[in-house]
Structure formats: structure tokens, C-alpha cells
Design a protein around this motif. Structure first.
Motif, mmCIF file in Angstrom:
data_model
loop_
_atom_site.group_PDB
_atom_site.id
_atom_site.type_symbol
_atom_site.label_atom_id
_atom_site.label_comp_id
_atom_site.label_asym_id
_atom_site.label_seq_id
_atom_site.Cartn_x
_atom_site.Cartn_y
_atom_site.Cartn_z
ATOM 1 N N ALA A 50 0.743 -1.266 0.072
ATOM 2 C CA ALA A 50 0.136 0.047 -0.036
ATOM 3 C C ALA A 50 0.907 1.371 -0.053
ATOM 4 C CB ALA A 50 -1.196 -0.008 1.352
ATOM 5 N N SER B 180 4.234 3.447 -4.814
ATOM 6 C CA SER B 180 3.614 4.594 -5.742
ATOM 7 C C SER B 180 2.561 4.193 -6.422
ATOM 8 C CB SER B 180 4.707 5.373 -6.369
ATOM 9 O OG SER B 180 5.194 4.450 -7.325
ATOM 10 N N GLU B 181 1.601 4.746 -6.984
ATOM 11 C CA GLU B 181 0.771 4.099 -7.912
ATOM 12 C C GLU B 181 1.282 3.586 -9.051
ATOM 13 O OE1 GLU B 181 -3.090 5.868 -10.564
ATOM 14 O OE2 GLU B 181 -2.352 7.322 -9.144
ATOM 15 N N LYS B 182 2.322 4.301 -9.604
ATOM 16 C CA LYS B 182 3.222 3.780 -10.651
ATOM 17 C C LYS B 182 3.717 2.367 -10.443
ATOM 18 C CE LYS B 182 5.092 3.321 -14.709
ATOM 19 N NZ LYS B 182 4.399 3.133 -16.092
ATOM 20 N N GLU B 183 4.535 2.046 -9.086
ATOM 21 C CA GLU B 183 4.875 0.884 -9.084
ATOM 22 C C GLU B 183 4.120 -0.254 -8.709
ATOM 23 O OE1 GLU B 183 8.899 2.339 -6.289
ATOM 24 O OE2 GLU B 183 6.949 2.279 -5.420
ATOM 25 N N GLN B 184 2.771 0.215 -8.071
ATOM 26 C CA GLN B 184 1.648 -0.863 -8.159
ATOM 27 C C GLN B 184 1.050 -1.221 -9.119
ATOM 28 O OE1 GLN B 184 -1.547 0.423 -5.078
ATOM 29 N NE2 GLN B 184 -0.253 1.280 -3.477
ATOM 30 N N ASP B 185 0.883 -0.204 -10.093
ATOM 31 C CA ASP B 185 0.518 -0.637 -11.529
ATOM 32 C C ASP B 185 1.480 -1.507 -12.072
ATOM 33 O OD1 ASP B 185 -1.432 -0.220 -13.877
ATOM 34 O OD2 ASP B 185 0.375 0.577 -14.711
ATOM 35 N N THR C 138 -2.968 -7.892 -2.212
ATOM 36 C CA THR C 138 -4.257 -6.997 -2.558
ATOM 37 C C THR C 138 -5.484 -7.727 -2.820
ATOM 38 O OG1 THR C 138 -4.840 -5.522 -4.473
ATOM 39 C CG2 THR C 138 -3.914 -7.722 -5.056
ATOM 40 N N LYS D 143 -8.427 -7.004 -7.665
ATOM 41 C CA LYS D 143 -7.174 -6.462 -8.382
ATOM 42 C C LYS D 143 -6.527 -7.869 -8.788
ATOM 43 C CE LYS D 143 -6.776 -2.040 -7.897
ATOM 44 N NZ LYS D 143 -6.455 -1.340 -9.012
#
Length: 347
Positions: A69, A72-77, A135, A139
């Protein structure tokens, strides 16, 4: 050139010799005596592979559960897309290894491919285990849908699908060789930008548990690549009518195309990831392609990329120099029974 279809190997044929007459399209009794096989060094390969048994749920992901969590959003994506990529590649490998074994007339090859198939099944399970740990179900499902829906990934995997499915419908020696070429590409090139992403997270003290699991998978794939290269060269030697300029040019064309597709995918999924240099990644993909061509007994096609431009990756997986240590946990990442057969070439 004959396009005669191969027949599935007989399960037990006592009238045939125990030592096979050919790897594919030969004769063998089905009785395996490891002390009397066509290629004696295959026993060392078998022993090395079975010595690396591991299970996904024995890897501790407790820290990763908390850390995901905070990515970063980019890393999660990228994390979710790359898991989707790896599952898309490893899932079919279980079946491909089993299909090859059905037509292999050498019982030692059948046994090694059975081990490889089992390991690929563990790899695929590990991706489900990772996602279920970090997740929610939606997801997880979305990640596993990547291979069916993402246009970049669909284009990237199109030729793999064509070659594998052609072997399934038309099992000839030529299609065995082509399947081995694409297995080599898959095991030795297609995974590596994804592996690099997880190792990059780990060197920044992120998702170290997932990185450790990926290093076990990576180590398995090194062993698979080694055997596939051996099997390709031996099969080509036994069937010299396929050792032509036309076929060699086909192999080189596939490697060039694969490098283009892997490069496009790596830019698509890794652009903007802190710590990843895409110029280095481009060079690394070409470096990996050169290594796999050498394993197949062919010449390099990227002479300016003979050295590993991302040497930091070698800290995250076992190689010929011995056990690597995780920088953050300061403990061995090796997961294998002790044997004098251990050891692999560098990444």
C-alpha cells in the motif's frame, strides 16, 4: 525436407532398447536406467533441477503485505501488470513441457521435462500467492486478465502462441525445434525486465519477500534454459537436415523480433519507475538475447552488448560464484539441497 508427423512415445515397449536411439522420433523401451542414457550429462541436469525444490507459501511475505500500500501508484500498477505477464508466460509452460515429453522418445528427457513442468506449476502458483497476500480479489483478477486484454502484451505474445499452437496441432521435428527456440526466448529473455523490476524494488528495501520468491523462480529458469539449449543442440545434431541457413535465419529473425517486443513492453510497464534506467534495460535485453543464442549454439547478433550492463541484478539470484545474500535481510537467498552439482553461469 520431410514433414512427417511424430508419434507419441510408447509408454512401455520391451522390444526396444533401454537407451533411446533418438531424442524425438526414435525407439526406447520406456525403462529408464540413469546409468545408461543417450546423453549421460543429462543426469547432472536432472539432479540439479530436483535439488532446487521449493514451495510458494514457505516464503514469508508478511512485510510485503504491509508495504504494498505504500508503493507509488506507478509501482503498484507495474507490480500487477508484471505479475500478469509472468503468469501469462509460466502458465502455458507447464503444458508445453508436458507436450514435449509426450513426443520425446528418450526417457531421461521425459523425466527432466516432467520436473520442469512441475516447477512451472509452482511458479504460476506463486503469482497467485503473492497477489492474494498483497491485494484484494478484484485486483488479483485484473492482474491475471492482463495477458488476455492488454494490447501491448497480446502483440508481444502473439508469436509464442502461434509457435506453441502449431506444435500442438502439427508435431513435427521442425516444430519441436521451433518450440524449443521459443521456450529458450521465454525462459531467457521474456522474463527479465519483469525480474529486474522486483529486484529494483528490493534494492530500495521494498517488497523483499516477493523479490526473494522471484529469485527462486529466476534460478529455476536458468536451469530450464540450460537444458533447453542442450536439448535443442542435440535434436538439431540428430536431425541435420534442419541445420540449414534458412532455419538459422528464422531463429535470428525470431530473436530480433522478440527483443523488439520485450523492449517495447519494458518501456510500457517500467517508464517512470524510480531506479530503472530504460537505456540500460534495452542493453540488458540484448545482452540476454546474446546469451540465449550462445546456449543454442548460435552466434551473437548484438556484438556491442556482450557484457551485462545491469550487474547489480546478479546480487539477487544464485550464479556460478555461489550463494548470494540478500542485502537487507543479510541471509542466504538460496533454497536448495546441498550438492556438488550446484552452479550456473552468470545472469
Amino acid at each position: 525436407m520431410s514433414e512427417e508427423l511424430l508419434e507419441k512415445a510408447q509408454t512401455l515397449a520391451p522390444g526396444n532398447p533401454n537407451k533411446s536411439t533418438k531424442l524425438f522420433g526414435g525407439e526406447a523401451s520406456g525403462i529408464l536406467n540413469w546409468n545408461d542414457i543417450r546423453y549421460p550429462h543429462y543426469y547432472r541436469i536432472y539432479k540439479d533441477l530436483v535439488g532446487k525444490y521449493w514451495q510458494a507459501d514457505e516464503v514469508n511475505l508478511s512485510s510485503d503485505v504491509k508495504q504494498f500500500a505504500t508503493l507509488s501508484e506507478k509501482e503498484q500498477d507495474a507490480f500487477l501488470k508484471i505479475i500478469g505477464l509472468l503468469s501469462t508466460l509460466d502458465g502455458p509452460q507447464t503444458r508445453t513441457a508436458l507436450l514435449l515429453s509426450l513426443y520425446a522418445t528418450d526417457p531421461s528427457v521425459q523425466s527432466i521435462l516432467a520436473v520442469i513442468a512441475q516447477q512451472e506449476a509452482v511458479h504460476n502458483e506463486s503469482y497467485s500467492y503473492v497477489l492474494s497476500s498483497v491485494t484484494d480479489f478484484d485486483k488479483q483478477t485484473e492482474s491475471f486478465e492482463t495477458g488476455r486484454r492488454d494490447p501491448i502484451l497480446l502483440r508481444r505474445n502473439q508469436r509464442i502462441s502461434e509457435v506453441y499452437n502449431e506444435f500442438t496441432s502439427t508435431p513435427t521435428i521442425e516444430n519441436v525445434l521451433k518450440t524449443l527456440v521459443y521456450t529458450s526466448l521465454l525462459e531467457g529473455v521474456f522474463f527479465y525486465s519483469g525480474f529486474a523490476f522486483f529486484y529494483n524494488l528490493a534494492r530500495n528495501n521494498k517488497m523483499v519477500g516477493t523479490s526473494t520468491m522471484i529469485s527462486y523462480i529466476n534460478r529455476d529458469e536458468l536451469g530450464h534454459s540450460r537444458f533447453i539449449g542442450e536439448l535443442f543442440r542435440a535434436t538439431l545434431t540428430e536431425n541435420p537436415e534442419y541445420n540449414t541457413k534458412e532455419f538459422t535465419d528464422w531463429v535470428y529473425d525470431q530473436f530480433r523480433y522478440a527483443v523488439e517486443q520485450e523492449t517495447e513492453w519494458s518501456h510500457y510497464v517500467l517508464e517512470g519507475i524510480d531506479g530503472i534506467n530504460l537505456t540500460e534495460m534495452d542493453a540488458y535485453i540484448k545482452y540476454r538475447a546474446n546469451k540465449m543464442l550462445r546456449m543454442l549454439g548460435l552466434s551473437e547478433i548484438y556484438p556491442e552488448h556482450t557484457d551485462n550492463p545491469m550487474k547489480w541484478i546478479r546480487a539477487y539470484v544464485d550464479n556460478f560464484d555461489g550463494t548470494k545474500t540478500d542485502f537487507f535481510e543479510q541471509k542466504s537467498r538460496q533454497y536448495t539441497k546441498t550438492s556438488d552439482l550446484n552452479g550456473f553461469d552468470d545472469l
